[in-house]
Motif scaffolding. Structure first.
Motif, PDB file in Angstrom:
ATOM      1  N   VAL A 134     -79.482  10.827  14.600  1.00 23.13           N
ATOM      2  CA  VAL A 134     -78.673  10.798  13.395  1.00 23.13           C
ATOM      3  C   VAL A 134     -77.437  12.025  13.812  1.00 23.13           C
ATOM      4  O   VAL A 134     -77.482  13.073  14.243  1.00 23.13           O
ATOM      5  N   GLN A 135     -76.098  11.493  13.315  1.00 20.72           N
ATOM      6  CA  GLN A 135     -74.904  12.351  13.646  1.00 20.72           C
ATOM      7  C   GLN A 135     -74.605  12.952  12.403  1.00 20.72           C
ATOM      8  O   GLN A 135     -74.530  14.206  12.341  1.00 20.72           O
ATOM      9  N   ASP A 136     -74.880  12.391  11.303  1.00 19.35           N
ATOM     10  CA  ASP A 136     -74.394  13.051   9.819  1.00 19.35           C
ATOM     11  C   ASP A 136     -74.992  12.100   8.906  1.00 19.35           C
ATOM     12  O   ASP A 136     -75.328  10.827   9.043  1.00 19.35           O
ATOM     13  N   VAL A 137     -74.969  12.600   7.656  1.00 25.70           N
ATOM     14  CA  VAL A 137     -75.243  11.910   6.509  1.00 25.70           C
ATOM     15  C   VAL A 137     -74.188  12.198   5.482  1.00 25.70           C
ATOM     16  O   VAL A 137     -73.901  13.216   5.294  1.00 25.70           O
ATOM     17  N   ARG A 138     -73.516  11.098   4.995  1.00 34.28           N
ATOM     18  CA  ARG A 138     -72.493  11.182   3.976  1.00 34.28           C
ATOM     19  C   ARG A 138     -72.795  10.598   2.765  1.00 34.28           C
ATOM     20  O   ARG A 138     -73.180   9.539   2.476  1.00 34.28           O
ATOM     21  N   PHE A 139     -73.170  11.681   1.634  1.00 34.29           N
ATOM     22  CA  PHE A 139     -73.379  11.159   0.112  1.00 34.29           C
ATOM     23  C   PHE A 139     -71.993  11.194  -0.607  1.00 34.29           C
ATOM     24  O   PHE A 139     -71.189  12.267  -0.210  1.00 34.29           O
ATOM     25  N   TYR A 140     -71.618  10.163  -1.131  1.00 38.54           N
ATOM     26  CA  TYR A 140     -70.348  10.004  -1.806  1.00 38.54           C
ATOM     27  C   TYR A 140     -70.305  10.611  -3.131  1.00 38.54           C
ATOM     28  O   TYR A 140     -71.589  10.933  -3.948  1.00 38.54           O
ATOM     29  N   CYS A 141     -69.387  10.577  -4.064  1.00 41.40           N
ATOM     30  CA  CYS A 141     -69.487  11.221  -5.370  1.00 41.40           C
ATOM     31  C   CYS A 141     -70.344  10.441  -6.157  1.00 41.40           C
ATOM     32  O   CYS A 141     -70.378   9.170  -5.965  1.00 41.40           O
ATOM     33  N   THR A 142     -70.816  11.177  -7.290  1.00 46.31           N
ATOM     34  CA  THR A 142     -71.957  10.255  -8.082  1.00 46.31           C
ATOM     35  C   THR A 142     -71.411  10.232  -9.539  1.00 46.31           C
ATOM     36  O   THR A 142     -71.940   9.760 -10.281  1.00 46.31           O
ATOM     37  N   THR A 143     -70.230  11.247  -9.811  1.00 48.68           N
ATOM     38  CA  THR A 143     -69.806  11.029 -11.126  1.00 48.68           C
ATOM     39  C   THR A 143     -68.265  10.938 -11.320  1.00 48.68           C
ATOM     40  O   THR A 143     -67.637  11.259 -10.245  1.00 48.68           O
ATOM     41  N   VAL A 144     -67.743  10.654 -12.470  1.00 48.58           N
ATOM     42  CA  VAL A 144     -66.188  10.546 -12.624  1.00 48.58           C
ATOM     43  C   VAL A 144     -65.421  11.800 -12.039  1.00 48.58           C
ATOM     44  O   VAL A 144     -64.405  12.206 -11.375  1.00 48.58           O
ATOM     45  N   GLU A 145     -66.479  13.394 -12.550  1.00 46.51           N
ATOM     46  CA  GLU A 145     -65.803  14.498 -12.060  1.00 46.51           C
ATOM     47  C   GLU A 145     -65.801  14.802 -10.605  1.00 46.51           C
ATOM     48  O   GLU A 145     -64.954  15.205  -9.929  1.00 46.51           O
ATOM     49  N   GLU A 146     -66.743  14.347  -9.950  1.00 46.39           N
ATOM     50  CA  GLU A 146     -67.057  14.549  -8.343  1.00 46.39           C
ATOM     51  C   GLU A 146     -65.918  13.821  -7.794  1.00 46.39           C
ATOM     52  O   GLU A 146     -65.266  14.255  -6.742  1.00 46.39           O
ATOM     53  N   CYS A 147     -65.845  12.508  -8.189  1.00 45.19           N
ATOM     54  CA  CYS A 147     -64.932  11.709  -7.555  1.00 45.19           C
ATOM     55  C   CYS A 147     -63.424  12.070  -7.757  1.00 45.19           C
ATOM     56  O   CYS A 147     -62.572  12.053  -6.609  1.00 45.19           O
ATOM     57  N   GLY A 148     -63.104  12.730  -8.638  1.00 48.00           N
ATOM     58  CA  GLY A 148     -61.624  13.507  -9.075  1.00 48.00           C
ATOM     59  C   GLY A 148     -61.586  14.625  -8.221  1.00 48.00           C
ATOM     60  O   GLY A 148     -60.468  14.587  -7.683  1.00 48.00           O
ATOM     61  N   ARG A 149     -62.616  15.354  -8.005  1.00 48.87           N
ATOM     62  CA  ARG A 149     -62.334  16.369  -7.259  1.00 48.87           C
ATOM     63  C   ARG A 149     -62.332  16.110  -5.726  1.00 48.87           C
ATOM     64  O   ARG A 149     -61.515  16.458  -4.991  1.00 48.87           O
ATOM     65  N   ASP A 150     -63.020  14.934  -5.273  1.00 43.87           N
ATOM     66  CA  ASP A 150     -62.857  14.533  -3.894  1.00 43.87           C
ATOM     67  C   ASP A 150     -61.451  13.856  -3.724  1.00 43.87           C
ATOM     68  O   ASP A 150     -61.011  14.275  -2.796  1.00 43.87           O
ATOM     69  N   LEU A 151     -61.016  13.373  -4.554  1.00 49.05           N
ATOM     70  CA  LEU A 151     -59.521  12.698  -4.389  1.00 49.05           C
ATOM     71  C   LEU A 151     -58.413  13.839  -4.449  1.00 49.05           C
ATOM     72  O   LEU A 151     -57.687  13.823  -3.586  1.00 49.05           O
ATOM     73  N   ASP A 152     -58.851  14.970  -5.285  1.00 50.49           N
ATOM     74  CA  ASP A 152     -57.764  15.945  -5.092  1.00 50.49           C
ATOM     75  C   ASP A 152     -57.811  16.664  -3.728  1.00 50.49           C
ATOM     76  O   ASP A 152     -56.972  17.096  -3.107  1.00 50.49           O
ATOM     77  N   GLN A 153     -59.102  16.748  -3.099  1.00 57.65           N
ATOM     78  CA  GLN A 153     -59.227  17.348  -1.950  1.00 57.65           C
ATOM     79  C   GLN A 153     -58.623  16.568  -0.802  1.00 57.65           C
ATOM     80  O   GLN A 153     -57.990  16.969  -0.023  1.00 57.65           O
ATOM     81  N   MET A 154     -58.875  15.149  -0.882  1.00 60.55           N
ATOM     82  CA  MET A 154     -58.117  14.095   0.091  1.00 60.55           C
ATOM     83  C   MET A 154     -56.793  14.408  -0.052  1.00 60.55           C
ATOM     84  O   MET A 154     -55.979  14.466   1.076  1.00 60.55           O
ATOM     85  N   ARG A 155     -56.088  14.487  -1.133  1.00 56.48           N
ATOM     86  CA  ARG A 155     -54.543  14.639  -1.316  1.00 56.48           C
ATOM     87  C   ARG A 155     -54.006  15.932  -0.709  1.00 56.48           C
ATOM     88  O   ARG A 155     -53.002  15.882  -0.332  1.00 56.48           O
ATOM     89  N   SER A 156     -54.954  16.953  -1.091  1.00 59.06           N
ATOM     90  CA  SER A 156     -54.583  18.202  -0.520  1.00 59.06           C
ATOM     91  C   SER A 156     -54.302  18.415   1.081  1.00 59.06           C
ATOM     92  O   SER A 156     -53.574  18.943   1.518  1.00 59.06           O
ATOM     93  N   LYS A 157     -55.188  17.626   1.595  1.00 59.51           N
ATOM     94  CA  LYS A 157     -55.361  17.505   3.016  1.00 59.51           C
ATOM     95  C   LYS A 157     -54.690  16.596   3.726  1.00 59.51           C
ATOM     96  O   LYS A 157     -54.056  16.559   5.013  1.00 59.51           O
ATOM     97  N   ALA A 158     -53.763  15.502   2.956  1.00 61.37           N
ATOM     98  CA  ALA A 158     -53.182  14.661   3.565  1.00 61.37           C
ATOM     99  C   ALA A 158     -51.653  15.135   3.920  1.00 61.37           C
ATOM    100  O   ALA A 158     -51.184  16.319   3.282  1.00 61.37           O
ATOM    101  N   PRO A 159     -51.161  14.674   5.192  1.00 58.92           N
ATOM    102  CA  PRO A 159     -49.969  15.153   5.727  1.00 58.92           C
ATOM    103  C   PRO A 159     -48.680  14.852   4.781  1.00 58.92           C
ATOM    104  O   PRO A 159     -48.954  13.825   3.882  1.00 58.92           O
TER     105      PRO A 159
END
Length: 160
Positions: A134-159
């Motif tokens: 196993v290289q890694d295990v990826r658990f995705y967001c489980t609530t609307v709030e978690e998904c919003g935070r994940d999306l904000d993080q992706m946007r902040s890291k985007a070029p």
């Protein structure tokens, strides 16, 4: 005039009932339901994983409480999925990306997001990460709030 007043009051009352009707699904409730119905996580394999390691990983995943299915995805299958993703996007697929650059994985479907949180927040997550192959295990967001935070993080890291 009295008839008009009755109609206006009736319309306003109907709109008020519709606005607070517990049987009308809100956007948040709909999204939460969709997240729950698509409860899954991914286990990425090392490039040098052996067939026995893959078999052992799948057996361990299938033994987890709440797991409803495990689906192996080869490099070629993932590559086709990535190509389709980029075909649907406006950004070009990264140059030089070949199937051998992608990991094999198991897509693991579970009963609901509560199961995901239970697995993610327990020692099981680290146990899975330490399995041979196993290289890694990826658990995705489980609530609307978690998904919003994940999306904000992706946007902040985007070029930009």
């Amino acid at each position: 005039m009295r008839a008009l007043m009755i109609i206006v009051v009736s319309v306003l009352a109907t709109m008020g009932v519709a606005a607070c009707n517990p049987f009308v699904e809100s956007d948040k409730s709909r999204i939460e339901r969709e997240i729950d119905e698509n409860a899954r996580f991914t286990v990425y394999l090392r490039t040098n994983s052996t067939e026995q390691q893959k078999t052992d990983v799948q057996a361990r995943l299938q033994a987890l409480p709440g797991v409803t299915s495990t689906q192996f995805e080869s490099r070629a299958e993932l590559y086709e999925r990535v190509k389709q993703h980029y075909a649907d996007e406006r950004t070009p697929m990264p140059a030089g990306l070949d199937p051998e650059h992608l990991p094999e994985d198991f897509e693991v479907a579970v009963r609901d997001q509560a199961t995901i949180r239970q697995l993610r927040d327990s020692p099981v997550a680290e146990e899975l990460r330490k399995l041979p192959g196993v290289q890694d295990v990826r658990f995705y967001c489980t609530t609307v709030e978690e998904c919003g935070r994940d999306l904000d993080q992706m946007r902040s890291k985007a070029p930009r």
